[in-house]
Design a protein around this motif. Sequence first.
Motif, PDB file in Angstrom:
ATOM      1  N   ARG A   1       5.082  10.556  10.686  1.00 59.62           N
ATOM      2  CA  ARG A   1       3.687  10.122  10.634  1.00 59.62           C
ATOM      3  C   ARG A   1       3.264   9.770   9.210  1.00 59.62           C
ATOM      4  O   ARG A   1       2.158  10.064   8.781  1.00 59.62           O
ATOM      5  CB  ARG A   1       2.767  11.192  11.216  1.00 59.62           C
ATOM      6  CG  ARG A   1       3.004  11.379  12.701  1.00 59.62           C
ATOM      7  CD  ARG A   1       2.172  12.486  13.284  1.00 59.62           C
ATOM      8  NE  ARG A   1       2.441  12.644  14.702  1.00 59.62           N
ATOM      9  CZ  ARG A   1       1.963  13.622  15.453  1.00 59.62           C
ATOM     10  NH1 ARG A   1       1.188  14.533  14.918  1.00 59.62           N
ATOM     11  NH2 ARG A   1       2.255  13.696  16.729  1.00 59.62           N
ATOM     12  N   GLU A   2       4.183   9.148   8.481  1.00 58.56           N
ATOM     13  CA  GLU A   2       3.901   8.718   7.125  1.00 58.56           C
ATOM     14  C   GLU A   2       4.753   7.499   6.820  1.00 58.56           C
ATOM     15  O   GLU A   2       5.911   7.424   7.201  1.00 58.56           O
ATOM     16  CB  GLU A   2       4.204   9.842   6.137  1.00 58.56           C
ATOM     17  CG  GLU A   2       4.034   9.449   4.683  1.00 58.56           C
ATOM     18  CD  GLU A   2       4.455  10.546   3.723  1.00 58.56           C
ATOM     19  OE1 GLU A   2       3.600  11.380   3.366  1.00 58.56           O
ATOM     20  OE2 GLU A   2       5.644  10.573   3.342  1.00 58.56           O
ATOM     21  N   ILE A   3       4.139   6.523   6.138  1.00 56.14           N
ATOM     22  CA  ILE A   3       4.914   5.390   5.648  1.00 56.14           C
ATOM     23  C   ILE A   3       5.313   5.736   4.226  1.00 56.14           C
ATOM     24  O   ILE A   3       4.487   5.727   3.311  1.00 56.14           O
ATOM     25  CB  ILE A   3       4.108   4.086   5.676  1.00 56.14           C
ATOM     26  CG1 ILE A   3       3.508   3.847   7.067  1.00 56.14           C
ATOM     27  CG2 ILE A   3       4.978   2.904   5.287  1.00 56.14           C
ATOM     28  CD1 ILE A   3       2.636   2.615   7.149  1.00 56.14           C
ATOM     29  N   ALA A   4       6.592   6.089   4.037  1.00 54.78           N
ATOM     30  CA  ALA A   4       7.073   6.490   2.723  1.00 54.78           C
ATOM     31  C   ALA A   4       7.231   5.265   1.823  1.00 54.78           C
ATOM     32  O   ALA A   4       7.206   4.123   2.274  1.00 54.78           O
ATOM     33  CB  ALA A   4       8.408   7.223   2.859  1.00 54.78           C
ATOM     34  N   ARG A   5       7.425   5.529   0.539  1.00 54.29           N
ATOM     35  CA  ARG A   5       7.566   4.425  -0.414  1.00 54.29           C
ATOM     36  C   ARG A   5       8.778   3.554  -0.090  1.00 54.29           C
ATOM     37  O   ARG A   5       8.702   2.328  -0.176  1.00 54.29           O
ATOM     38  CB  ARG A   5       7.674   4.979  -1.834  1.00 54.29           C
ATOM     39  CG  ARG A   5       6.335   5.418  -2.425  1.00 54.29           C
ATOM     40  CD  ARG A   5       6.443   5.663  -3.923  1.00 54.29           C
ATOM     41  NE  ARG A   5       5.129   5.840  -4.517  1.00 54.29           N
ATOM     42  CZ  ARG A   5       4.532   7.018  -4.661  1.00 54.29           C
ATOM     43  NH1 ARG A   5       5.152   8.122  -4.240  1.00 54.29           N
ATOM     44  NH2 ARG A   5       3.334   7.099  -5.209  1.00 54.29           N
TER      45      ARG A   5
ATOM     46  N   SER B   1       0.831  -1.214   0.000  1.00 52.06           N
ATOM     47  CA  SER B   1       0.000   0.000   0.000  1.00 52.06           C
ATOM     48  C   SER B   1       0.863   1.260   0.000  1.00 52.06           C
ATOM     49  O   SER B   1       0.552   2.238  -0.689  1.00 52.06           O
ATOM     50  CB  SER B   1      -0.930  -0.008   1.221  1.00 52.06           C
ATOM     51  OG  SER B   1      -1.789  -1.126   1.201  1.00 52.06           O
ATOM     52  N   ALA B   2       1.962   1.241   0.777  1.00 56.20           N
ATOM     53  CA  ALA B   2       2.838   2.418   0.845  1.00 56.20           C
ATOM     54  C   ALA B   2       3.600   2.614  -0.453  1.00 56.20           C
ATOM     55  O   ALA B   2       3.869   3.756  -0.857  1.00 56.20           O
ATOM     56  CB  ALA B   2       3.809   2.282   2.008  1.00 56.20           C
ATOM     57  N   VAL B   3       3.983   1.530  -1.124  1.00 58.33           N
ATOM     58  CA  VAL B   3       4.667   1.655  -2.412  1.00 58.33           C
ATOM     59  C   VAL B   3       3.724   2.274  -3.449  1.00 58.33           C
ATOM     60  O   VAL B   3       4.142   3.088  -4.278  1.00 58.33           O
ATOM     61  CB  VAL B   3       5.178   0.279  -2.892  1.00 58.33           C
ATOM     62  CG1 VAL B   3       5.630   0.342  -4.352  1.00 58.33           C
ATOM     63  CG2 VAL B   3       6.334  -0.186  -2.019  1.00 58.33           C
ATOM     64  N   ILE B   4       2.437   1.912  -3.398  1.00 54.50           N
ATOM     65  CA  ILE B   4       1.457   2.485  -4.322  1.00 54.50           C
ATOM     66  C   ILE B   4       1.264   3.978  -4.046  1.00 54.50           C
ATOM     67  O   ILE B   4       1.282   4.802  -4.960  1.00 54.50           O
ATOM     68  CB  ILE B   4       0.106   1.751  -4.187  1.00 54.50           C
ATOM     69  CG1 ILE B   4       0.242   0.324  -4.716  1.00 54.50           C
ATOM     70  CG2 ILE B   4      -0.991   2.493  -4.946  1.00 54.50           C
ATOM     71  CD1 ILE B   4      -0.992  -0.525  -4.487  1.00 54.50           C
ATOM     72  N   ALA B   5       1.079   4.323  -2.776  1.00 56.26           N
ATOM     73  CA  ALA B   5       0.898   5.723  -2.379  1.00 56.26           C
ATOM     74  C   ALA B   5       1.330   5.865  -0.931  1.00 56.26           C
ATOM     75  O   ALA B   5       0.867   5.096  -0.082  1.00 56.26           O
ATOM     76  CB  ALA B   5      -0.560   6.147  -2.530  1.00 56.26           C
ATOM     77  N   PRO B   6       2.246   6.799  -0.615  1.00 56.55           N
ATOM     78  CA  PRO B   6       2.679   6.991   0.778  1.00 56.55           C
ATOM     79  C   PRO B   6       1.473   7.127   1.702  1.00 56.55           C
ATOM     80  O   PRO B   6       0.534   7.873   1.412  1.00 56.55           O
ATOM     81  CB  PRO B   6       3.489   8.294   0.718  1.00 56.55           C
ATOM     82  CG  PRO B   6       3.988   8.346  -0.692  1.00 56.55           C
ATOM     83  CD  PRO B   6       2.900   7.741  -1.527  1.00 56.55           C
TER      84      PRO B   6
ATOM     85  N   ALA C   1      -7.100  -1.276  -2.756  1.00 56.54           N
ATOM     86  CA  ALA C   1      -8.208  -0.505  -3.324  1.00 56.54           C
ATOM     87  C   ALA C   1      -8.398   0.803  -2.567  1.00 56.54           C
ATOM     88  O   ALA C   1      -8.639   1.857  -3.175  1.00 56.54           O
ATOM     89  CB  ALA C   1      -9.493  -1.333  -3.289  1.00 56.54           C
ATOM     90  N   ALA C   2      -8.279   0.758  -1.243  1.00 53.80           N
ATOM     91  CA  ALA C   2      -8.426   1.971  -0.434  1.00 53.80           C
ATOM     92  C   ALA C   2      -7.311   2.965  -0.733  1.00 53.80           C
ATOM     93  O   ALA C   2      -7.547   4.179  -0.832  1.00 53.80           O
ATOM     94  CB  ALA C   2      -8.433   1.612   1.048  1.00 53.80           C
ATOM     95  N   ALA C   3      -6.072   2.468  -0.883  1.00 55.92           N
ATOM     96  CA  ALA C   3      -4.951   3.357  -1.194  1.00 55.92           C
ATOM     97  C   ALA C   3      -5.141   4.015  -2.553  1.00 55.92           C
ATOM     98  O   ALA C   3      -4.891   5.211  -2.724  1.00 55.92           O
ATOM     99  CB  ALA C   3      -3.641   2.570  -1.160  1.00 55.92           C
ATOM    100  N   LEU C   4      -5.593   3.253  -3.537  1.00 54.65           N
ATOM    101  CA  LEU C   4      -5.805   3.799  -4.874  1.00 54.65           C
ATOM    102  C   LEU C   4      -6.931   4.826  -4.883  1.00 54.65           C
ATOM    103  O   LEU C   4      -6.901   5.784  -5.663  1.00 54.65           O
ATOM    104  CB  LEU C   4      -6.127   2.671  -5.857  1.00 54.65           C
ATOM    105  CG  LEU C   4      -4.960   1.727  -6.187  1.00 54.65           C
ATOM    106  CD1 LEU C   4      -5.446   0.563  -7.030  1.00 54.65           C
ATOM    107  CD2 LEU C   4      -3.848   2.480  -6.909  1.00 54.65           C
TER     108      LEU C   4
END
Length: 367
Positions: free
Chosen positions: A306-310, A87-92, A239-242
């Motif tokens: 406070r973010e999971i980066a790619r 999910s993080a690779v798709i969008a941080p 799906a939620a990340a997208l």
Amino acid sequence: MLNVLMFAAGLAALVVGADVLVRGAARLALSFHISPLVVGLTIVAFGTSAPEMAVSAGAVLNGQTDLAIGNVVGSNIFNVLFILGVSAVIAPLVVHNQIIRQEVPILIGASLLLLVLSLDRRLGVLDGALFVGLLVAYTAFLVVQSRRETRAAAAGTPDAAPGEYEAGLQPAAPGAWDSHLWVQLLLIVGGLGLLVLGSDWLVTAAVAFAKALGVSDVVIGLTIVAAGTSMPEVATSIAAALKGERDIAVGNAVGSSTFNILGCLGLSGLLAGSTGLTVPGSVLAFDIWVMLAVALASLPIFLSGREIARWEGAVFLGYYVAYVSYLIMAAQDHAALPTYSAVMMSFVIPLTLVTLVVSLIRKVPQP
């Protein structure tokens, strides 16, 4: 050929089911003034964990307690490392304060409780009842907390929790097809049904492939079944990340892990009766510790901005590949296992820890 077709049909059902479930859950959150984060932690997380519960309960009734324990432990490792990683690779992924200060510590506490209760190599009826009681209390607390914060935010009071009840969701237009409560509930039920059916087909085909290769029940539970029963979480979080519903993506992975321990093992412990669940020695010696370490390791990553980066998502994925590789080599007693373990312990893991610490220090605001 039948297994290949079943595998493909399972994947298709998961994709469609995840899309339907996310839409219904997001709209339901607005209808009941419950934050999308809490919906991800409860309705979506519990629903997508239905396959784990079904597989673990069925395994207990069939006397395959190794599969029941391995499924839950393996699923939790998969949820954090693979699902959050992809999910993080798709969008941080933006991580809200509630995840950092409350949900991850609760997951760590549940993991520690499982470890302590497993030290005697057995999970009995009382242990199962304790898990189920904690799950009921946790769910009630989340719903009450969310409704209180949402009302405070609407009133503009200082008790509001900015950002924690919003996820970029816009209310459905009046008269829109998904603005009705019965439609939202139908979407959730239909989505969950497709997810459960799809994961069942996927697991059946995957286990057939693994059996053909001569893999043991414990390894199947920790890898193939764990990943297969977690496919609803994978499909839902992606799906939620997208769709930009990042609260649901993160909340789903964390909430599912908590539910796996309290719900799946709680029900399995109750079903096991007086005999209880026997915890395999290999799981107690290694895999439960990995599960706990993964939960602990996620906290500093969440804290770092406070973010999971790619790149952090890629690290999660890399460690999941490393974990599965270790299990496969250990099952085959591969000659390269000692060298592989030495490289991981003396080079890869320390280097990763140093990188994460440096990243955390750089992201801490300077006075």
